[in-house]
Design an enzyme around this catalytic site. Structure first.
Site, short mmCIF file in Angstrom:
data_model
loop_
_atom_site.label_atom_id
_atom_site.label_comp_id
_atom_site.label_asym_id
_atom_site.label_seq_id
_atom_site.Cartn_x
_atom_site.Cartn_y
_atom_site.Cartn_z
N GLU A 114 2.78 7.71 4.72
CA GLU A 114 1.53 6.36 4.57
C GLU A 114 1.29 6.12 5.76
O GLU A 114 2.48 5.70 6.34
CB GLU A 114 1.35 5.29 3.50
CG GLU A 114 1.85 6.35 2.43
CD GLU A 114 1.86 5.42 0.53
OE1 GLU A 114 1.88 5.82 0.18
OE2 GLU A 114 2.01 4.15 0.79
N CYS A 364 1.84 -4.49 4.40
CA CYS A 364 3.13 -4.83 5.01
C CYS A 364 4.47 -4.61 3.95
O CYS A 364 4.17 -5.70 2.76
CB CYS A 364 3.82 -6.00 5.94
SG CYS A 364 5.20 -5.69 6.69
#
Length: 393
Positions: A114, A364
């Protein structure tokens, strides 16, 4: 100009064994930094400057068709088509967040990694993956729960930047900024893939590549200390360190590599890096994920300040981003505020990172991809009855 009659080289010229499948495979020019690209063109009987021309077409204009490179003569174009290609990994899925963040699932063989585009008022940051999965097993990170399969090739790392630049360049939407910053904070531990990460970094900063300033290219590491020394000797980029705990007993639990390279060893390596680096302007970024009642007490803030007193740094406090099956909770805003105030009282520049893209699992610690786990980590968890996270894609 008289054309050379030098025979076209085999497809293994200037490409490492890791990036070559067999002798009949075409050379992917995205696997080559400028030095390697020039070596290839010299081996073809061409002048080195031809490599610079080709790199400009590839990285400045995001072209992958030799026939579109109009200042390259037809004979050379024909040679290149015989032995080379420009092949970036394809996007298999795109997700857009309400805050403007875009996450792409990038197909690498039969698996996916990703890549995340994060636009802001004054910049646009691309978060890039370096491995399929991750071997480090940090307990609070979704990627780590997927296990590890392999390192990404140079073309698969720089190809994420190329693909994103091409997509963003084609978008006509208001406010879509070109990529100004790249952070190696996606899936994987970059320092466990230095053979491919270093050439990719060189291309990012090369004037004939993406031309990014070394201060706008950041590598994040959890503390592979010997590789940190190698990185410092090879290329100068900004450094972010994934610390996440003020003491070894806590870090041993949530960042297991600490059992091999403890906090003292890690910070010694960081200070050696700072001494050699211009990109960091004398200090590094410390990343510290805020886990409720794990590492977020006022006492631990004092411990962190003491731990970092000899390491020039700014501190990013990162509210933990949840993923299915995780055993942690996000620190409350009040605990984060108290923690931050303690650090600022010690004189540390302290920022609470704004969460971006969490509605599409792009924040994150949330990247998961699609990983065929060679470590059998997920199988071991099932046998032990531990929770297993669900893939985001």
């Amino acid at each position: 100009m008289t054309q050379s009659t030098t025979p076209a080289p085999s497809a293994s010229v200037a490409v490492s064994k890791e990036n070559t499948v067999n002798q009949k495979t075409k050379i992917n020019l995205l696997d080559l930094n400028r030095k390697q690209m020039r070596e290839l063109f010299v081996s073809m009987g061409e002048k080195p400057f031809r490599a610079d021309q080709i790199m400009k077409w590839i990285y400045h204009y995001c072209y992958d068709d030799f026939d579109q490179m109009t200042d390259i003569n037809k004979v050379l174009r024909a040679k290149l088509k015989e032995i080379a290609e420009i092949k970036a990994p394809e996007v298999s899925e795109e997700q857009r967040s309400a805050d403007g963040t875009i996450k792409w699932a990038i197909k690498v063989g039969s698996q996916q990694v990703e890549t995340v585009y994060i636009p802001e008022d004054d910049r646009a940051t691309l978060c890039v993956s370096s491995q399929v999965g991750c071997a480090l097993e940090c307990k609070f990170c979704s990627t780590a729960q997927q296990g590890f399969n392999r390192n990404l090739k140079v073309s698969e790392i720089i190809g994420q930047v190329w693909r994103a630049a091409k997509i963003i360049g084609a978008l006509k939407e208001t406010g879509r900024r070109p990529i100004t910053n790249v952070v190696m904070m996606g899936m994987g531990e970059p320092l466990l893939n230095l053979n491919n990460v270093i050439p990719a970094l060189e291309i990012m900063m090369d004037d004939f590549g993406f031309g990014l300033s070394k201060r706008r290219v950041t590598v994040s590491t959890s503390g592979v200390v010997p590789a940190l020394d190698k990185l410092a000797d090879a290329v100068d980029v900004a450094l972010a360190i994934s610390l996440h705990a003020p003491t070894d007993d806590i870090r041993d639990e949530i960042v297991p590599i600490n059992k091999k390279y403890n906090i003292e060893m890690f910070l010694d390596g960081v200070r050696r890096y700072i001494a050699k680096s211009n990109a960091n302007q004398g200090r590094v970024t410390v990343e510290y994920v805020m886990l409720d009642h794990i590492n977020d007490s006022t006492e631990q803030a004092h411990q962190l300040a003491e731990c970092l007193k000899d390491t020039p740094c700014k501190i990013n406090l990162i509210p933990w981003n949840p993923f299915p099956g995780a055993p942690y909770g996000r620190s409350s805003n009040s605990r984060i505020d108290r923690f931050s105030k303690v650090l600022m009282e010690y004189g540390f520049t302290t920022i609470v990172r704004k969460t971006r893209g969490d509605d599409i699992d792009a924040a994150c610690g949330q990247l998961a991809g699609d990983v065929i786990d060679r470590t059998k980590r997920t199988l071991k968890k099932r046998l032990q009855g531990e929770p297993i996270s669900v893939k985001a894609v």
